[in-house]
Design a protein around this motif. Structure first.
Motif, PDB file in Angstrom:
ATOM      1  N   GLU A 194       0.819  -1.218   0.000  1.00  0.00           N
ATOM      2  CA  GLU A 194       0.000   0.000   0.000  1.00  0.00           C
ATOM      3  C   GLU A 194       0.853   1.269   0.000  1.00  0.00           C
ATOM      4  O   GLU A 194       0.546   2.238  -0.707  1.00  0.00           O
ATOM      5  N   LYS A 195       1.931   1.263   0.773  1.00  0.00           N
ATOM      6  CA  LYS A 195       2.700   2.492   0.982  1.00  0.00           C
ATOM      7  C   LYS A 195       3.877   2.677   0.033  1.00  0.00           C
ATOM      8  O   LYS A 195       4.240   3.816  -0.272  1.00  0.00           O
ATOM      9  N   PHE A 196       4.469   1.582  -0.431  1.00  0.00           N
ATOM     10  CA  PHE A 196       5.744   1.710  -1.124  1.00  0.00           C
ATOM     11  C   PHE A 196       5.750   1.195  -2.563  1.00  0.00           C
ATOM     12  O   PHE A 196       6.606   1.585  -3.345  1.00  0.00           O
ATOM     13  N   ILE A 197       4.820   0.312  -2.903  1.00  0.00           N
ATOM     14  CA  ILE A 197       4.800  -0.220  -4.269  1.00  0.00           C
ATOM     15  C   ILE A 197       4.088   0.769  -5.191  1.00  0.00           C
ATOM     16  O   ILE A 197       2.971   1.209  -4.915  1.00  0.00           O
ATOM     17  N   THR A 198       4.750   1.125  -6.289  1.00  0.00           N
ATOM     18  CA  THR A 198       4.172   2.120  -7.206  1.00  0.00           C
ATOM     19  C   THR A 198       3.705   1.511  -8.530  1.00  0.00           C
ATOM     20  O   THR A 198       3.078   2.211  -9.330  1.00  0.00           O
ATOM     21  N   ALA A 199       3.988   0.251  -8.782  1.00  0.00           N
ATOM     22  CA  ALA A 199       3.567  -0.393 -10.031  1.00  0.00           C
ATOM     23  C   ALA A 199       2.044  -0.365 -10.136  1.00  0.00           C
ATOM     24  O   ALA A 199       1.347  -0.832  -9.228  1.00  0.00           O
ATOM     25  N   SER A 200       1.543   0.171 -11.220  1.00  0.00           N
ATOM     26  CA  SER A 200       0.100   0.385 -11.367  1.00  0.00           C
ATOM     27  C   SER A 200      -0.690  -0.925 -11.318  1.00  0.00           C
ATOM     28  O   SER A 200      -1.782  -0.985 -10.741  1.00  0.00           O
TER      29      SER A 200
END
Length: 255
Positions: A194-200
């Motif tokens: 939730e906080k660190f993964i940016t992959a759409s």
């Protein structure tokens, strides 16, 4: 099935961990709500603030995944996992002619009931009682009560999925310590996503899980479509996890 549930309720009522958790949560909830109501703890920016319920801001602490994960996994560890040890509780239940599906569902229902009491009902009732005692009951108007009812109804649905997956972990590990550790690791992984993964793509998948809905349901303004989506996610997640749990429990070797 009813006899199994009565037996589970009896065991839960005699479980020392369950009563310790009730005492700890009640005391902690009372303390935090007193601090918020008397302005000793200046907590702001929550969804309760947006709803005009700033006196209930302490409730936001009790909706954090890591918090209620610790409570629920601890209860599972010392109420469910211990029965897989050498006391033969589950083996005796099966030898008495009970179906494994009924045994699993009875444990799930009573375990979920105990988890709901400790993680939802006690903090909410404590908050309402203290607000009334401090003479601020006027915040509990119809609009705010509708918001609380909607938010906690949806939250409870997601919580049922969470208790199902914790019960599944307890069934697989058969150990109190491992139940707590693996449950906490699961929460940490979800928090990291939730906080660190940016992959759409991963974000999209995560937002269609009950883990995401556990916090999303407290959004002050939810559209009808968002509420329907939350219900569908919670219901489908619950069905899938329960079916997996029953499948594993049916094929599990009981010592």
């Amino acid at each position: 099935m009813m006899n199994l549930m009565k037996a589970e309720i009896y065991k839960l009522s005699r479980n020392h961990t369950f009563w310790v958790l009730i005492g700890v949560v009640t005391g902690l909830s009372a303390l935090l709500h007193c601090l918020v109501i008397t302005d000793w703890w200046l907590l702001s920016g929550t969804e309760f603030d947006k709803a005009g319920l700033s006196e209930l801001n302490a409730l936001s602490a009790f909706t954090l995944l890591l918090y209620f994960n610790f409570i629920v996994s601890t209860l599972a560890a010392f109420y469910i996992s211990t029965e897989f040890r050498h006391n033969g509780v589950i083996k005796n239940q099966m030898m008495s002619g009970n179906k494994r599906t009924n045994i699993f569902m009875a444990k799930y229902i009573v375990f979920s009931l105990g988890s709901f009491l400790v993680t939802v009902l006690i903090p909410l009732l404590t908050a309402i009682i203290l607000v009334l005692l401090f003479g601020q009951g006027d915040i509990l108007n119809v609009a705010n009560l509708i918001y609380l009812g909607r938010a906690y109804s949806l939250f409870t649905l997601q919580l049922l999925s969470f208790t199902a997956i914790v019960l599944l972990i307890a069934t697989l590990t058969e150990d109190s310590g491992k139940t707590i550790i693996f449950s906490l690791l699961l929460s940490i992984v979800m928090f990291a996503i939730e906080k660190f993964i940016t992959a759409s793509f991963i974000k999209m998948l995560y937002e269609h899980t009950f883990f995401y809905q556990l916090s999303e349901v407290f959004t002050y303004t939810m559209t009808k479509d968002e509420m329907i989506q939350s219900i569908l996610i919670g219901f489908l997640s619950l069905m899938v996890i329960l079916l997996c749990g029953i499948f594993i429990f049916k094929r599990k070797e009981i010592q």
